[in-house]
Motif scaffolding. Structure first.
Motif, PDB file in Angstrom:
ATOM      1  N   GLN A  89     -35.794 -39.482  53.995  1.00  0.00           N
ATOM      2  CA  GLN A  89     -34.482 -38.667  54.380  1.00  0.00           C
ATOM      3  C   GLN A  89     -34.232 -39.075  55.627  1.00  0.00           C
ATOM      4  O   GLN A  89     -34.965 -38.824  56.717  1.00  0.00           O
ATOM      5  N   GLN A  90     -32.846 -39.280  55.844  1.00  0.00           N
ATOM      6  CA  GLN A  90     -32.303 -39.438  57.041  1.00  0.00           C
ATOM      7  C   GLN A  90     -31.397 -38.175  57.431  1.00  0.00           C
ATOM      8  O   GLN A  90     -30.221 -38.033  56.769  1.00  0.00           O
ATOM      9  N   LEU A  91     -31.738 -37.406  58.461  1.00  0.00           N
ATOM     10  CA  LEU A  91     -30.690 -36.262  58.788  1.00  0.00           C
ATOM     11  C   LEU A  91     -30.105 -36.472  60.136  1.00  0.00           C
ATOM     12  O   LEU A  91     -30.467 -37.460  61.033  1.00  0.00           O
ATOM     13  N   THR A  92     -29.394 -35.671  60.353  1.00  0.00           N
ATOM     14  CA  THR A  92     -28.512 -35.573  61.941  1.00  0.00           C
ATOM     15  C   THR A  92     -28.791 -34.431  62.557  1.00  0.00           C
ATOM     16  O   THR A  92     -28.833 -33.307  62.245  1.00  0.00           O
ATOM     17  N   ARG A  93     -29.144 -34.770  63.914  1.00  0.00           N
ATOM     18  CA  ARG A  93     -29.096 -33.493  64.873  1.00  0.00           C
ATOM     19  C   ARG A  93     -28.456 -33.720  66.055  1.00  0.00           C
ATOM     20  O   ARG A  93     -28.104 -34.851  66.673  1.00  0.00           O
ATOM     21  N   LEU A  94     -27.987 -32.486  66.703  1.00  0.00           N
ATOM     22  CA  LEU A  94     -27.293 -32.512  68.041  1.00  0.00           C
ATOM     23  C   LEU A  94     -28.067 -31.557  68.958  1.00  0.00           C
ATOM     24  O   LEU A  94     -28.333 -30.313  68.526  1.00  0.00           O
ATOM     25  N   THR A  95     -28.365 -32.190  70.110  1.00  0.00           N
ATOM     26  CA  THR A  95     -28.999 -31.227  71.198  1.00  0.00           C
ATOM     27  C   THR A  95     -28.140 -31.171  72.119  1.00  0.00           C
ATOM     28  O   THR A  95     -27.561 -32.191  72.899  1.00  0.00           O
ATOM     29  N   VAL A  96     -27.631 -29.915  72.541  1.00  0.00           N
ATOM     30  CA  VAL A  96     -26.717 -29.437  73.580  1.00  0.00           C
ATOM     31  C   VAL A  96     -27.586 -28.937  74.863  1.00  0.00           C
ATOM     32  O   VAL A  96     -28.146 -27.863  74.629  1.00  0.00           O
ATOM     33  N   VAL A  97     -27.168 -29.632  75.870  1.00  0.00           N
ATOM     34  CA  VAL A  97     -28.060 -29.210  77.087  1.00  0.00           C
ATOM     35  C   VAL A  97     -26.908 -28.121  77.745  1.00  0.00           C
ATOM     36  O   VAL A  97     -25.768 -28.601  78.226  1.00  0.00           O
ATOM     37  N   VAL A  98     -27.209 -26.951  77.696  1.00  0.00           N
ATOM     38  CA  VAL A  98     -26.434 -25.907  78.455  1.00  0.00           C
ATOM     39  C   VAL A  98     -26.852 -25.281  79.676  1.00  0.00           C
ATOM     40  O   VAL A  98     -27.992 -25.223  80.038  1.00  0.00           O
ATOM     41  N   ASP A  99     -25.874 -25.602  80.576  1.00  0.00           N
ATOM     42  CA  ASP A  99     -26.072 -25.233  81.986  1.00  0.00           C
ATOM     43  C   ASP A  99     -25.209 -24.467  82.607  1.00  0.00           C
ATOM     44  O   ASP A  99     -25.111 -24.419  83.901  1.00  0.00           O
ATOM     45  N   ASP A 100     -24.264 -23.664  82.036  1.00  0.00           N
ATOM     46  CA  ASP A 100     -23.330 -22.950  82.585  1.00  0.00           C
ATOM     47  C   ASP A 100     -23.166 -21.691  81.583  1.00  0.00           C
ATOM     48  O   ASP A 100     -22.896 -21.810  80.584  1.00  0.00           O
ATOM     49  N   ILE A 101     -23.719 -20.546  82.286  1.00  0.00           N
ATOM     50  CA  ILE A 101     -23.585 -19.239  81.399  1.00  0.00           C
ATOM     51  C   ILE A 101     -21.975 -18.808  81.288  1.00  0.00           C
ATOM     52  O   ILE A 101     -21.803 -17.969  79.840  1.00  0.00           O
ATOM     53  N   ALA A 102     -21.236 -19.247  81.859  1.00  0.00           N
ATOM     54  CA  ALA A 102     -19.876 -19.072  81.439  1.00  0.00           C
ATOM     55  C   ALA A 102     -19.068 -19.841  80.607  1.00  0.00           C
ATOM     56  O   ALA A 102     -17.989 -19.465  80.341  1.00  0.00           O
ATOM     57  N   ALA A 103     -19.611 -20.973  80.364  1.00  0.00           N
ATOM     58  CA  ALA A 103     -18.989 -21.931  79.510  1.00  0.00           C
ATOM     59  C   ALA A 103     -19.026 -21.415  77.920  1.00  0.00           C
ATOM     60  O   ALA A 103     -19.911 -20.814  77.678  1.00  0.00           O
TER      61      ALA A 103
END
Length: 287
Positions: A89-103
């Protein structure tokens, strides 16, 4: 059914040969699937999904046309079936680097681009962002860079809040193979996480940039003992926890501000038709 839910996908149309080697080796090691991962900064979270499934037949993995078509079926992995219909099975994943509390990272069901990914992970870079990830951000996995010294301490109340929301914490082992310093940090950080969670809600992944960094299932389970993770918990981290993450992701995508999801009886898989409480022939006739 073991899964590796973090295999980096080449960025900007890069060389796919290493990814193909990694997938082939994962299949040989007995993994039933993998999630190809794209890592972006917060401002790029709204870009289209660049991931395209590989052709399994080109990798020497026996398959059929029908299996190729359902090679990225989350429902097949979270069902009661002992094995998925496709060999890998081939799945997709997005990893978001969060670096701004106001964003505004647009991590919600209104973001059409995020809905194209099977899994969403966030990687907080500060204590405030870690608290936000555990309490309010819509995601499935909290990924910490455990190969480096964490800029904050892991606190039990914050971690337990994430576990109550059905989130899991990721430990990627390949950094321990690449660099001795990273290995030291990984062991220390992972042991701290295991101590707080008591081994619950822990996800083991490879994050393998090269095929040589992949390890077999039982090698990973033995490696997890260095983190003070018992063997039964380590096995769950490669199997049951992966299924729980996929179920959480499916729920997040399909149910918005509700508690019940409905599907036509005719869409049930053959092994799940008993759940409808009617004969299979009646279900076929109603569809």
């Amino acid at each position: 059914m073991f899964l590796d839910l973090n295999v980096p996908y080449p960025s900007h149309g890069g060389d796919m040969s290493e990814l193909k080697k990694t997938v082939r080796l994962l299949h040989q090691f007995g993994y039933a699937g993998a999630a190809y991962t794209v890592t972006v900064s917060g401002k790029d979270a709204n870009k289209p999904n660049p991931i395209k499934p590989l052709k399994l037949s080109e990798l020497g993995i026996p398959t059929t046309q029908a299996a190729e078509r359902c090679a990225s079926s989350v429902s097949a992995l979270v069902s009661a079936s002992p094995a998925p219909p496709a060999p890998f099975q081939q799945l997709t994943r997005l990893t978001v680097v969060v670096d701004d509390i106001a964003a505004n990272y647009q991590l919600n069901s209104n973001n059409a681009h995020l809905l194209t990914y099977d899994l969403i992970a966030v990687q907080p870079t500060s204590e405030k962002l870690f608290q936000a990830a555990c309490s309010v951000l819509e995601c499935d996995i909290i990924s910490l860079d455990m190969s480096a010294r964490l800029p904050f301490f892991l606190k039990a109340p914050t971690v337990n809040l994430a576990l109550q929301r059905g989130l899991v914490f990721e430990i990627s082992y390949s950094a321990a193979i690449r660099d001795p310093t990273a290995r030291k940090n990984l062991v220390s950080n992972a042991a701290a996480l295991v101590r707080i969670t008591r081994g619950k809600g822990v996800l083991l992944t490879s994050d393998a940039r090269k095929a040589m960094e992949v390890r077999g299932v039982y090698d990973v389970i033995n490696l997890a003992s260095i983190f003070s993770l018992p063997q039964d918990r380590a096995k769950h981290a490669l199997d049951a926890t992966c299924r729980a993450v996929l179920l959480h992701a499916a729920t997040r995508k399909q149910i918005h501000r509700g508690v019940v999801a409905m599907e036509p009886a005719g869409t049930l898989a053959q092994h799940d038709k008993w759940k409808a409480g009617v004969a299979a022939a009646d279900i076929a006739g109603s569809s």
